[in-house]
Design an enzyme around this catalytic site. Sequence first.
Site, mmCIF file in Angstrom:
data_model
loop_
_atom_site.group_PDB
_atom_site.id
_atom_site.type_symbol
_atom_site.label_atom_id
_atom_site.label_comp_id
_atom_site.label_asym_id
_atom_site.label_seq_id
_atom_site.Cartn_x
_atom_site.Cartn_y
_atom_site.Cartn_z
ATOM 1 N N HIS A 154 43.000 -3.141 17.481
ATOM 2 C CA HIS A 154 44.467 -3.268 17.366
ATOM 3 C C HIS A 154 44.888 -4.539 16.648
ATOM 4 O O HIS A 154 46.066 -4.722 16.334
ATOM 5 C CB HIS A 154 45.118 -3.243 18.752
ATOM 6 C CG HIS A 154 44.969 -1.940 19.461
ATOM 7 N ND1 HIS A 154 45.439 -0.749 18.937
ATOM 8 C CD2 HIS A 154 44.388 -1.612 20.640
ATOM 9 C CE1 HIS A 154 45.153 0.242 19.768
ATOM 10 N NE2 HIS A 154 44.501 -0.254 20.813
ATOM 11 N N ASP A 189 38.271 5.698 19.325
ATOM 12 C CA ASP A 189 38.952 5.258 20.543
ATOM 13 C C ASP A 189 40.171 6.161 20.769
ATOM 14 O O ASP A 189 40.707 6.744 19.822
ATOM 15 C CB ASP A 189 39.403 3.794 20.366
ATOM 16 C CG ASP A 189 40.015 3.199 21.625
ATOM 17 O OD1 ASP A 189 39.276 2.534 22.371
ATOM 18 O OD2 ASP A 189 41.230 3.404 21.872
ATOM 19 N N HIS A 191 43.125 5.303 21.391
ATOM 20 C CA HIS A 191 44.304 4.718 20.739
ATOM 21 C C HIS A 191 44.052 4.501 19.242
ATOM 22 O O HIS A 191 42.944 4.147 18.843
ATOM 23 C CB HIS A 191 44.640 3.374 21.389
ATOM 24 C CG HIS A 191 44.821 3.435 22.868
ATOM 25 N ND1 HIS A 191 43.792 3.175 23.760
ATOM 26 C CD2 HIS A 191 45.907 3.743 23.616
ATOM 27 C CE1 HIS A 191 44.239 3.310 24.989
ATOM 28 N NE2 HIS A 191 45.511 3.654 24.940
ATOM 29 N N ASP A 278 37.673 5.657 26.209
ATOM 30 C CA ASP A 278 38.925 5.979 26.913
ATOM 31 C C ASP A 278 39.436 7.375 26.581
ATOM 32 O O ASP A 278 40.513 7.767 27.038
ATOM 33 C CB ASP A 278 40.003 4.904 26.684
ATOM 34 C CG ASP A 278 40.144 4.470 25.240
ATOM 35 O OD1 ASP A 278 39.497 5.069 24.354
ATOM 36 O OD2 ASP A 278 40.912 3.518 24.999
HETATM 37 C C1 OKP Z 1 43.289 -0.891 23.872
HETATM 38 B B1 OKP Z 1 42.180 -0.009 23.314
HETATM 39 C C2 OKP Z 1 49.243 1.420 29.633
HETATM 40 C C3 OKP Z 1 49.540 0.209 28.776
HETATM 41 C C4 OKP Z 1 48.806 0.303 27.476
HETATM 42 C C5 OKP Z 1 47.863 -1.193 25.735
HETATM 43 C C6 OKP Z 1 46.697 -0.313 25.557
HETATM 44 C C7 OKP Z 1 45.651 -0.966 24.695
HETATM 45 C C8 OKP Z 1 44.421 -0.131 24.508
HETATM 46 N N1 OKP Z 1 49.621 1.194 31.009
HETATM 47 N N2 OKP Z 1 48.717 -0.965 26.850
HETATM 48 O O1 OKP Z 1 42.542 0.769 22.213
HETATM 49 O O2 OKP Z 1 41.463 0.756 24.270
HETATM 50 ZN ZN ZN Z 2 41.842 2.551 23.467
#
Ligand code: OKP
Ligand code: ZN
Length: 334
Positions: A154, A189, A191, A278
């Site tokens: 990110h 990932d 996200h 994840d």
């Molecule tokens: C990082 B990676 C959910 C809040 C989410 C940020 C997520 C970051 C993910 N309660 N906040 O890509 O695994």
């Molecule tokens: Zn993630």
Amino acid sequence: MRCFWDARQLAHAPELELHNGAFVPFAESPARAEAILAAIGTPEAAVDHGEARLRAVHSEAYLAFLWSAHKDWRAAGRPGDASGYAWPVVRRRQLSLDRIDARLGAYSFDAASPIAAGTWEGAYWSAQTALSALGAVLAGEPAAFALCRPPGHHCGSDYLGGYCYLNNAAIAAEAAIAAGRKVAILDVDYHHGNGTQDIFYERGDVLFASIHADPRTDYPFFWGHADETGEGEGEGATLNLPLARGADLAAYLPALDAALERIAAFAPDLLVLSYGADTFAGDPISQFRLETADYARVARRIASLGTPTLIAMEGGYAVDALGANVASFLEGFA
Ligand code: OKP
Ligand code: ZN
């Protein structure tokens, strides 16, 4: 498969995350790394490749900020971890502001990434772990695993966010390019890897492909939409494959095949894989439905490209299943 890690990565240990007005335990915990270590056996120690490799991706000003932010926070008499609350969303411009709150705003895009006393040390060694695993691949290993933590995808050249402080995958990609390789990056990932995308968005020499939750419903919201395809010389060298929440292996595999087809057409001689666990059905902050055994199948398909691959750890927050999920992936890959 050769695995790399450095115990100094544990120095990054933020305490709490503020979410929807309530304090919750910070999801990106040192316990994640411990769980993976327990499942993969003893890794090789990372070797220090120096700060110059970081500067190939991150601006001098950003690195200076990250290095001193927690000290500056404490010098201002503030308790706990450093975290911003005001962001220059409108007419963002270069201002040299001294106040730590202003600097946190200037160099972050969210409030999910507190800077603790050991954040620089942990992030530095996470990046060195990626570079060390890359070294094994450059020396002829078909694949190597970097137990990166904190994650990196990110984070952009001059901003942190999403639990990420240094972009491990991008730093490794630049180092591979400097070693003469043609690099593709695949991000699996849950996200979208907005930082990695941003770093290479106007580059035609690096392909960035990502399979992730649709940003209309999921973090990071503002990037990762299917119509983001790159700009300028990079037009066509970004591929986003967003999937709806609830995706299981059957929904996932067609996107994976599309990404692999594009990568094969690009014909890289090195693949950087941002691997997040994840996408697991039991992940506490994510909504896909992959099972532990599915990771072996996903990994096998990626390995079928036959491209030397650096696997860099990104997310995965179901700590009790994380070791098994990573082990399944690595066994499938090998
Ligand atoms: C990082 B990676 C959910 C809040 C989410 C940020 C997520 C970051 C993910 N309660 N906040 O890509 O695994
Ligand atoms: Zn993630």
